[in-house]
Scaffold this motif. Sequence first.
Motif, PDB file in Angstrom:
ATOM      1  N   LEU A 158    -119.235 -46.185 -33.919  1.00 38.64           N
ATOM      2  CA  LEU A 158    -118.914 -45.666 -32.584  1.00 38.64           C
ATOM      3  C   LEU A 158    -117.418 -45.426 -32.451  1.00 38.64           C
ATOM      4  O   LEU A 158    -116.982 -44.475 -31.806  1.00 38.64           O
ATOM      5  CB  LEU A 158    -119.360 -46.663 -31.504  1.00 38.64           C
ATOM      6  CG  LEU A 158    -120.849 -46.742 -31.236  1.00 38.64           C
ATOM      7  CD1 LEU A 158    -121.137 -47.816 -30.192  1.00 38.64           C
ATOM      8  CD2 LEU A 158    -121.374 -45.393 -30.743  1.00 38.64           C
ATOM      9  N   GLY A 159    -116.635 -46.311 -33.031  1.00 39.12           N
ATOM     10  CA  GLY A 159    -115.175 -46.251 -32.885  1.00 39.12           C
ATOM     11  C   GLY A 159    -114.493 -45.322 -33.866  1.00 39.12           C
ATOM     12  O   GLY A 159    -113.257 -45.296 -33.923  1.00 39.12           O
ATOM     13  N   ASN A 160    -115.257 -44.575 -34.665  1.00 42.76           N
ATOM     14  CA  ASN A 160    -114.628 -43.649 -35.609  1.00 42.76           C
ATOM     15  C   ASN A 160    -115.295 -42.289 -35.700  1.00 42.76           C
ATOM     16  O   ASN A 160    -114.645 -41.320 -36.054  1.00 42.76           O
ATOM     17  CB  ASN A 160    -114.605 -44.250 -37.026  1.00 42.76           C
ATOM     18  CG  ASN A 160    -113.497 -45.266 -37.186  1.00 42.76           C
ATOM     19  OD1 ASN A 160    -112.384 -44.910 -37.541  1.00 42.76           O
ATOM     20  ND2 ASN A 160    -113.790 -46.529 -36.880  1.00 42.76           N
ATOM     21  N   VAL A 179    -111.516 -39.223 -30.307  1.00 40.89           N
ATOM     22  CA  VAL A 179    -111.455 -40.128 -29.162  1.00 40.89           C
ATOM     23  C   VAL A 179    -110.165 -40.943 -29.284  1.00 40.89           C
ATOM     24  O   VAL A 179    -109.881 -41.518 -30.331  1.00 40.89           O
ATOM     25  CB  VAL A 179    -112.678 -41.076 -29.126  1.00 40.89           C
ATOM     26  CG1 VAL A 179    -112.618 -41.997 -27.928  1.00 40.89           C
ATOM     27  CG2 VAL A 179    -113.976 -40.284 -29.122  1.00 40.89           C
ATOM     28  N   CYS A 180    -109.405 -40.950 -28.178  1.00 40.72           N
ATOM     29  CA  CYS A 180    -108.067 -41.571 -28.226  1.00 40.72           C
ATOM     30  C   CYS A 180    -108.119 -43.056 -28.548  1.00 40.72           C
ATOM     31  O   CYS A 180    -107.243 -43.592 -29.210  1.00 40.72           O
ATOM     32  CB  CYS A 180    -107.382 -41.358 -26.894  1.00 40.72           C
ATOM     33  SG  CYS A 180    -108.405 -41.887 -25.522  1.00 40.72           S
ATOM     34  N   SER A 181    -109.149 -43.736 -28.057  1.00 37.62           N
ATOM     35  CA  SER A 181    -109.190 -45.195 -28.179  1.00 37.62           C
ATOM     36  C   SER A 181    -109.845 -45.654 -29.482  1.00 37.62           C
ATOM     37  O   SER A 181    -110.068 -46.854 -29.682  1.00 37.62           O
ATOM     38  CB  SER A 181    -109.965 -45.776 -26.982  1.00 37.62           C
ATOM     39  OG  SER A 181    -111.171 -45.061 -26.805  1.00 37.62           O
ATOM     40  N   ASN A 182    -110.144 -44.729 -30.376  1.00 36.98           N
ATOM     41  CA  ASN A 182    -110.861 -45.103 -31.600  1.00 36.98           C
ATOM     42  C   ASN A 182    -110.186 -46.218 -32.387  1.00 36.98           C
ATOM     43  O   ASN A 182    -108.961 -46.266 -32.492  1.00 36.98           O
ATOM     44  CB  ASN A 182    -111.036 -43.881 -32.494  1.00 36.98           C
ATOM     45  CG  ASN A 182    -112.311 -43.134 -32.151  1.00 36.98           C
ATOM     46  OD1 ASN A 182    -113.089 -43.589 -31.319  1.00 36.98           O
ATOM     47  ND2 ASN A 182    -112.529 -42.001 -32.772  1.00 36.98           N
ATOM     48  N   GLY A 183    -111.034 -47.073 -32.964  1.00 32.82           N
ATOM     49  CA  GLY A 183    -110.536 -48.167 -33.810  1.00 32.82           C
ATOM     50  C   GLY A 183    -110.477 -47.677 -35.242  1.00 32.82           C
ATOM     51  O   GLY A 183    -111.359 -47.978 -36.056  1.00 32.82           O
ATOM     52  N   THR A 184    -109.425 -46.933 -35.559  1.00 31.97           N
ATOM     53  CA  THR A 184    -109.379 -46.211 -36.838  1.00 31.97           C
ATOM     54  C   THR A 184    -108.799 -47.043 -37.970  1.00 31.97           C
ATOM     55  O   THR A 184    -108.879 -46.660 -39.119  1.00 31.97           O
ATOM     56  CB  THR A 184    -108.559 -44.919 -36.689  1.00 31.97           C
ATOM     57  OG1 THR A 184    -107.353 -45.249 -35.989  1.00 31.97           O
ATOM     58  CG2 THR A 184    -109.323 -43.877 -35.902  1.00 31.97           C
ATOM     59  N   ARG A 185    -108.176 -48.180 -37.620  1.00 27.28           N
ATOM     60  CA  ARG A 185    -107.750 -49.111 -38.677  1.00 27.28           C
ATOM     61  C   ARG A 185    -108.748 -50.258 -38.658  1.00 27.28           C
ATOM     62  O   ARG A 185    -108.685 -51.143 -37.800  1.00 27.28           O
ATOM     63  CB  ARG A 185    -106.334 -49.634 -38.395  1.00 27.28           C
ATOM     64  CG  ARG A 185    -105.256 -48.569 -38.614  1.00 27.28           C
ATOM     65  CD  ARG A 185    -103.883 -49.153 -38.388  1.00 27.28           C
ATOM     66  NE  ARG A 185    -103.707 -49.618 -37.025  1.00 27.28           N
ATOM     67  CZ  ARG A 185    -103.033 -50.706 -36.678  1.00 27.28           C
ATOM     68  NH1 ARG A 185    -102.479 -51.469 -37.583  1.00 27.28           N
ATOM     69  NH2 ARG A 185    -102.912 -51.017 -35.403  1.00 27.28           N
ATOM     70  N   SER A 215    -106.949 -51.627 -23.696  1.00 25.12           N
ATOM     71  CA  SER A 215    -108.413 -51.613 -23.506  1.00 25.12           C
ATOM     72  C   SER A 215    -109.051 -52.257 -24.728  1.00 25.12           C
ATOM     73  O   SER A 215    -109.024 -51.682 -25.821  1.00 25.12           O
ATOM     74  CB  SER A 215    -108.908 -50.166 -23.377  1.00 25.12           C
ATOM     75  OG  SER A 215    -108.296 -49.559 -22.265  1.00 25.12           O
ATOM     76  N   CYS A 216    -109.619 -53.446 -24.541  1.00 30.54           N
ATOM     77  CA  CYS A 216    -110.061 -54.249 -25.695  1.00 30.54           C
ATOM     78  C   CYS A 216    -111.562 -54.547 -25.636  1.00 30.54           C
ATOM     79  O   CYS A 216    -112.181 -54.501 -24.573  1.00 30.54           O
ATOM     80  CB  CYS A 216    -109.286 -55.559 -25.737  1.00 30.54           C
ATOM     81  SG  CYS A 216    -107.530 -55.274 -26.040  1.00 30.54           S
ATOM     82  N   SER A 255    -118.075 -55.240 -29.496  1.00 26.66           N
ATOM     83  CA  SER A 255    -118.430 -53.938 -28.945  1.00 26.66           C
ATOM     84  C   SER A 255    -117.283 -52.991 -29.266  1.00 26.66           C
ATOM     85  O   SER A 255    -116.249 -53.428 -29.782  1.00 26.66           O
ATOM     86  CB  SER A 255    -118.635 -54.040 -27.432  1.00 26.66           C
ATOM     87  OG  SER A 255    -119.216 -52.848 -26.948  1.00 26.66           O
ATOM     88  N   TYR A 256    -117.483 -51.682 -28.991  1.00 23.68           N
ATOM     89  CA  TYR A 256    -116.334 -50.786 -29.119  1.00 23.68           C
ATOM     90  C   TYR A 256    -116.517 -49.516 -28.293  1.00 23.68           C
ATOM     91  O   TYR A 256    -117.596 -48.931 -28.266  1.00 23.68           O
ATOM     92  CB  TYR A 256    -116.030 -50.401 -30.585  1.00 23.68           C
ATOM     93  CG  TYR A 256    -114.552 -50.091 -30.716  1.00 23.68           C
ATOM     94  CD1 TYR A 256    -113.639 -51.107 -30.928  1.00 23.68           C
ATOM     95  CD2 TYR A 256    -114.077 -48.804 -30.516  1.00 23.68           C
ATOM     96  CE1 TYR A 256    -112.274 -50.845 -30.957  1.00 23.68           C
ATOM     97  CE2 TYR A 256    -112.717 -48.532 -30.541  1.00 23.68           C
ATOM     98  CZ  TYR A 256    -111.831 -49.556 -30.763  1.00 23.68           C
ATOM     99  OH  TYR A 256    -110.469 -49.310 -30.770  1.00 23.68           O
ATOM    100  N   ASN A 257    -115.435 -49.136 -27.618  1.00 25.52           N
ATOM    101  CA  ASN A 257    -115.294 -47.859 -26.902  1.00 25.52           C
ATOM    102  C   ASN A 257    -116.095 -47.714 -25.610  1.00 25.52           C
ATOM    103  O   ASN A 257    -116.298 -46.588 -25.152  1.00 25.52           O
ATOM    104  CB  ASN A 257    -115.596 -46.665 -27.830  1.00 25.52           C
ATOM    105  CG  ASN A 257    -114.296 -46.055 -28.346  1.00 25.52           C
ATOM    106  OD1 ASN A 257    -113.218 -46.449 -27.908  1.00 25.52           O
ATOM    107  ND2 ASN A 257    -114.385 -45.115 -29.264  1.00 25.52           N
ATOM    108  N   ASP A 258    -116.526 -48.813 -25.028  1.00 19.53           N
ATOM    109  CA  ASP A 258    -117.140 -48.708 -23.703  1.00 19.53           C
ATOM    110  C   ASP A 258    -116.016 -48.393 -22.705  1.00 19.53           C
ATOM    111  O   ASP A 258    -114.925 -48.944 -22.809  1.00 19.53           O
ATOM    112  CB  ASP A 258    -117.773 -50.050 -23.305  1.00 19.53           C
ATOM    113  CG  ASP A 258    -118.566 -50.642 -24.465  1.00 19.53           C
ATOM    114  OD1 ASP A 258    -119.790 -50.569 -24.434  1.00 19.53           O
ATOM    115  OD2 ASP A 258    -117.929 -51.161 -25.417  1.00 19.53           O
TER     116      ASP A 258
END
Length: 485
Positions: free
Chosen positions: A275-277, A284-290, A433-434, A438-441
């Motif tokens: 979801l985060g990538n 998506v700006c908030s993506n968890g790309t690392r 935003s943490c 979960s991720y990206n809600d």
Amino acid sequence: MTYPTQPTASHFIDGTYVEDTNGTPIAVIYPASGEQIATVYAATPKIVEQALASAKRAQKHWAALSGTERGRVLRRAADIMRERNHDLSVLETYDTGKPYQETIAVDATSGADALEYFGGLAGSLTGEHIQLGEDWVYTRREPLGVCVGIGAWNYPTQIACWKGAPALACGNAMLFKPSETTPLCALKVAEILHEAGLPAGIYNVIQGLGEVGASLVSDPRVAKVSLTGSVPTGKKVYAAAAAGMKHVTMELGGKSPLLIFDDADLDNAVGGAILGNFYSSGQVCSNGTRVFVQKGIKEAFLKRLTERLANAVIGDPLDEATSFGPMVSERQMNIVLDYIEQGKAEGARLVTGGERIDREGFYLQPTVFADVKDDMVIAREEIFGPVMAVLDFETEEDAIARANATEFGLSAGVFTSDLSRGHRVIAQLEAGSCFINSYNDAPVEAPFGGTKMSGVGRENSKDAINNYSELKSVYVRMGDVEAPY
Ligand code: NAD
């Protein structure tokens, strides 16, 4: 071929569509085919003037209504958006290329959530009473005036609503400039707001590139600027706003960390990382790309991730079965391809993907690099595409320090089954935003925004009210004035 996307005209000003073909033409390209589906024209100085003058004229009357009356309009607009979710989602798909499977679930619906939420809050916006002996102070919560919203291209309907709804609830006028890449959706938001009873001039939309945005930011009639965009643009807009001492909200880019500990539920962690990538093709700006993965779980994580990515349905975004669409533009696709080449050249291990897909449109494969090192370009810069960087870590302290070693601070996530660790780690991560497990809600009830270079201020939640209003304090003396002479 005719598309249901040709807008009635380029701009929406003072309650109606307005055209001025003297402006620079902007081609609207459907990312899934590369075909031009519409043309809009950048606002000329005449259009900019018309939009600002109408907003300025209308705002005082809107502010004079009760909050309940303003809220009623927003809530009615939310209902209309929900009723038209299908059509708005198709339009969002044409504008951005995002799969209909996504747009039907998150775009007009989250826009409607914002209109409903701030519509509900509007009637309860108040100042306060402060008793000082027999004297007292009261505060009035007042709108700022004419607010400018400038949008990015990844969530054009949502951004138009996230900025418009709190601004209008507080009694401001909103003049919105969408991204030149996705100019269509905001026009529909304006149309619906007016259908719901919004007075003319309170929500205007004008098109244009950065220079049109810049001309709005520097206009003395503008009290506030809310930008969603990249950090370099944010620096320019913030500086220009500072010259006029204007309020700002800056929703900028990120390179957010997602920490996955050995004790995490593997499938949930893989799901969060997907979801985060890869949602919205990674735009998506908030993506968890690392994605920092603890060494003990790393190979299992990569194996499961690769298996699940093979289930992505890549194809026509208008087909409901499609879960992964094209990049928004040829330009963005090429930017991402350059990063992929840099990742390969820097010696990161390409686990899957890494190529353009051989079909019409701007499609890239979902791409995962493992064994990524902190100093690699693909671990430091925002890519804004479907490229995940997986980094190894051993200890909690090490992961936190490395996660924070970035100029960005938009989001952060942690997957662990140890509750204490989840909260302990999140408390130390420098992000606005943490997420825990979960991720990206992004529910409208919760503040959204970044710290460090990722931004200033918050959208959504009650907190957004503070970003679209200011307090006037009024001291009331009940007795005589004692002057020294
Ligand atoms: P961008 O910075 O290129 O453009 C954003 C907007 O700013 C566009 O409408 C553009 O026309 C306008 N603009 C450009 N120069 C300007 C200037 N000098 N003055 C006024 N306006 C100007 O960003 P983009 O490529 O459209 O969007 C991608 C970026 O947006 C990424 O960095 C992404 O992380 C960020 N983003 C952030 C959020 C968030 O909420 N934090 C959400 C979505 C996207």
